[in-house]
Design an enzyme around this catalytic site. Sequence first.
Site, PDB file in Angstrom:
ATOM      1  CD  GLU A 137      63.667  23.825  -0.303  1.00 38.65           C
ATOM      2  OE1 GLU A 137      62.792  23.091  -0.570  1.00 38.65           O
ATOM      3  OE2 GLU A 137      63.631  24.718  -1.086  1.00 38.65           O
ATOM      4  CG  ASN A 151      58.779  25.738  -5.059  1.00 43.39           C
ATOM      5  OD1 ASN A 151      58.164  26.338  -5.929  1.00 43.39           O
ATOM      6  ND2 ASN A 151      60.086  25.622  -4.866  1.00 43.39           N
ATOM      7  CE  LYS A 192      61.473  23.253  -7.160  1.00 43.83           C
ATOM      8  NZ  LYS A 192      62.581  22.687  -7.085  1.00 43.83           N
TER       9      LYS A 192
HETATM   10  P1  PGA Z   1      61.941  18.705  -4.737  1.00 41.33           P
HETATM   11  O1  PGA Z   1      62.154  20.432  -4.483  1.00 41.33           O
HETATM   12  O2  PGA Z   1      60.932  18.284  -3.687  1.00 41.33           O
HETATM   13  O3  PGA Z   1      61.377  18.477  -6.347  1.00 41.33           O
HETATM   14  O4  PGA Z   1      63.462  18.472  -4.337  1.00 41.33           O
HETATM   15  C1  PGA Z   1      61.790  20.987  -3.242  1.00 41.33           C
HETATM   16  C2  PGA Z   1      62.103  22.514  -3.599  1.00 41.33           C
HETATM   17  O5  PGA Z   1      62.871  22.877  -4.416  1.00 41.33           O
HETATM   18  O6  PGA Z   1      61.522  23.299  -2.825  1.00 41.33           O
END
Ligand code: PGA
Length: 236
Positions: free
Chosen positions: A161, A10, A12
């Site tokens: 999550e 992901n 983002k």
């Molecule tokens: P992170 O994010 O691996 O940076 O903790 C995971 C997510 O939000 O899908």
Amino acid sequence: MSRSFYIFGNWKMSQSLQLVAQFFENFDVDFTANKEVAVFPSAPHLYQTLEYRKAPQIRIGAQDCSAHKEGAFTGEISASQIGSLGCTDVLIGHSERRQYHAEGNPLIREKIKRANEAGLRVCLCVGESLKEREAGQLDAVLKSQLEVLDVSAENLLIAYEPVWAIGTGKVASLEEIEEAHKKIGKISGGRPCLYGGSVKPENAKEILSLSAVSGVLVGGASLKAESFSKIYESCP
Ligand code: PGA
């Protein structure tokens, strides 16, 4: 028969187009049929990402879709627009959408329906906040967030999550992950469930070795091809 794994990244709003190109120059793994990889770039990069991806085995998905089919909804992106680009997947209900955009079950249900109609596979994200966990509300939160499964959605995976583990470097313990995944498995009738929250090359192997875990949804550590490849190669 070997287990199937889903390794999802992901991205983002963290990636420039130049970094997307660099990612694909360096992402070099031995693709095997039981390990599926997908990345979820920012919407403006979806088309270019499909062009940059060298291996068709890499699935490309959007981070969200509109609850509406089409029409006067400025700024929204419809599931069918995402599908028509050649994308196959969409994340729905990510905790950052729930937290910053007040997304709840009624909206999430509509988004799942639109994704289904467009033939996209959904990765539905669920997870409790630290406050909810400390108040002993894990079961209630998962049950409530998974109520949206009453929408008939054949092509749907779940990502667990815990909000307190996302982007914090704080990973849930293996026991906590296993416990939550088992609960989700019971509620969802055994749908594949990925774990997400500070997954990195150093902890991916042990997380993926848990029998209730079907894969990982990786944020920060999926931005660089080197660390994401290592996570891909960590599947037991
Ligand atoms: P992170 O994010 O691996 O940076 O903790 C995971 C997510 O939000 O899908």
